[in-house]
Enzyme design. Structure first.
Site, mmCIF file in Angstrom:
data_model
loop_
_atom_site.group_PDB
_atom_site.id
_atom_site.type_symbol
_atom_site.label_atom_id
_atom_site.label_comp_id
_atom_site.label_asym_id
_atom_site.label_seq_id
_atom_site.Cartn_x
_atom_site.Cartn_y
_atom_site.Cartn_z
ATOM 1 N N ASP A 233 0.912 -1.320 0.179
ATOM 2 C CA ASP A 233 -0.216 -0.102 0.252
ATOM 3 C C ASP A 233 1.192 1.115 0.015
ATOM 4 O OD1 ASP A 233 -2.586 -1.371 0.104
ATOM 5 O OD2 ASP A 233 -2.104 -1.618 2.361
ATOM 6 N N GLU A 236 -2.566 5.436 1.352
ATOM 7 C CA GLU A 236 -4.310 5.488 1.714
ATOM 8 C C GLU A 236 -4.892 6.547 2.989
ATOM 9 O OE1 GLU A 236 -5.777 0.859 2.466
ATOM 10 O OE2 GLU A 236 -4.226 1.308 3.456
ATOM 11 N N HIS A 247 2.461 -5.588 3.163
ATOM 12 C CA HIS A 247 1.911 -6.707 3.546
ATOM 13 C C HIS A 247 2.299 -7.672 3.263
ATOM 14 C CE1 HIS A 247 -2.202 -4.291 5.145
ATOM 15 N NE2 HIS A 247 -1.603 -3.222 4.287
#
Length: 448
Positions: A233, A236, A247
């Site tokens: 990511d 966000e 992740h």
């Protein structure tokens, strides 16, 4: 943490369109024309050159109908069991169709700028949110990014994103062809198939070429199978808070899971959220990074030997706004050093002080993230709200069973009553995010 797959609820009650669908055959009612988007490749010493590309809408949003006509295979939250009695027959009998990007989904491009609108009303109903992928020059495959020893930058406008809405830009280890090498998948990347992420989403309608209708829960809109893969990511955010989060997973590529074998990814990840990490004045309206104005986000992927062959050891963030270079905030949490980037030491310390399970380390940490990046990732850009926990994990206090004063719980200034999808969709239908000037290249090369 990311929860990208719990977001849209676009319910089209008449024949021509139905959202939250996906499929493997190809329909012919509407031609699929991908909106063009200019990106850039950069190198030290030679600058940046334009790469004309395009975007494609995720298959989960598309109209799914019979191959022999116009009967819906999926409507609202329900499979048509007369057509879809089992995964195999549903795959064979149902087709994805093309998309009217601006009119139905609120998706527009202008040279190097992509705009995703939150709520779009049209002749056949209402669409909420969207997810798109970047295509390569063939316009039939996804563009693959290899980010180790590289930096990735883009401009973003989050000024019209309130509490509870997430304008996200991230990478996942999807297949380049969207899974069209599977004989059951004739649609492939051209129609936005093959999504996966570290949350192992169970609402993907087709996974590995088969309809995900077994044990389908109409209320939650989820099936038996999940679609897992490594996720990075980059961004966000809304106008209140932001985070960047790797992740790692202990699987390669897209892994279709069910039951106990869905615990293959670090779902919370190791996030860097400036507010959560103690700097309450860094990101937001009228703060150091002022979310009332557009700014540039730069993310660098440093390796152990400063080559693409080394292990990933650091993910560093820099901002630029109004010509001013802004270094990332520093951690200001008792018991933690003043980290200003994501490293394994930062992640270990954060998990310890915040009293969170260190699944990041258990799943291989940054080294595992780097191995996944070596295999190539697809760029995803999305706009969504969160029917699971109302986006509190991004911009409010979370989890709710811990006091807000406990380190790591407060993530933004949004009240814990905020973010309910029915409320944000009603009150902020004109919310949008704009991504522009997408660039990738040598470290230090993407911002002139």
């Amino acid at each position: 943490m990311s929860r990208k797959l719990s977001f849209v609820s676009c319910i089209l009650l008449i024949l021509l369109l139905s959202t939250w669908v996906a499929g493997q055959q190809i329909g012919t009612s509407l031609a699929e024309n991908h909106p063009k988007l200019i990106t850039q490749r950069c190198a030290k010493g030679s600058g940046c050159s334009e790469n004309p590309r395009s975007i494609v809408l995720d298959a989960n949003w598309r109209w799914l109908h019979t191959t022999s006509g116009y009967t819906n295979c999926y409507t609202g939250s329900s499979w048509n069991r007369d057509i879809c009695s089992d995964p195999e027959s549903c795959t064979a009998k149902c087709a994805l169709d093309g998309a009217d990007y601006p009119t139905t989904y609120g998706i527009t491009t202008n040279n190097d700028e992509l705009t995703l609108k939150f709520v779009t009303k049209h002749a056949y109903g209402t669409n909420v949110g969207s997810r798109v992928y970047l295509m390569d020059s063939s316009d039939s495959n996804y563009e693959m990014f290899y980010l180790k020893n590289q930096e990735f930058s883009f401009d973003v406008d989050v000024s019209n994103l309130p509490c509870g809405i997430n304008g996200a830009l991230y990478f996942v280890e999807m297949e380049k062809d969207g899974g069209s090498s599977n004989p059951n998948n004739k649609a492939g990347a051209k129609y936005g198939t093959g999504y996966c992420d570290a949350q192992c989403p169970h609402d993907i309608k087709y996974i590995k070429g088969q309809a995900n209708l077994l044990d389908w829960d109409e209320k939650k809109k989820v099936g038996r199978w999940g679609s897992c893969c490594n996720e990075m990511d980059i961004w966000e955010a809304n106008s209140i808070a932001s985070a960047y989060t790797p992740h790692p997973c202990n699987v390669t590529g897209l892994h279709r899971c069910e039951g106990g074998n869905c615990n293959v990814c670090d779902q919370p990840g190791c996030d860097f959220n400036s507010y959560r990490l103690g700097d309450r004045d860094f990101f937001g309206e009228n703060k150091i990074v002022d979310t009332k104005q557009k700014f540039t986000v730069i993310t660098q992927f440093h390796t152990s030997d400063n080559t693409t062959r080394g292990d990933l050891v650091e993910i560093r963030r820099i901002y630029i706004q109004n010509g001013r270079v802004i270094q990332n905030s520093k951690v200001n949490v008792p018991g933690m050093n003043q980290y200003d980037s994501i490293t394994n030491k930062f992640c270990d310390s954060q998990k310890d002080v915040f009293q969170d399970k260190n699944d990041f380390k258990n799943k291989g940490g940054l080294k595992a993230v780097g191995r996944s990046l070596d295999r190539g990732h697809v760029l995803v850009m999305s706009l969504w709200d969160d029917s699971n926990v109302n986006m509190l994990w991004l911009d409010s206090n979370f989890p709710l069973d811990r006091p807000a004063t406990q380190p790591g719980v407060a993530r933004g200034t949004c009240p814990i009553s905020s973010g309910k999808p029915e409320e944000v969709e009603r009150d902020y239908p004109n919310a949008y995010v704009k991504f522009s000037k997408v660039r990738v290249g040598d470290i230090g090369s993407t911002v002139l």
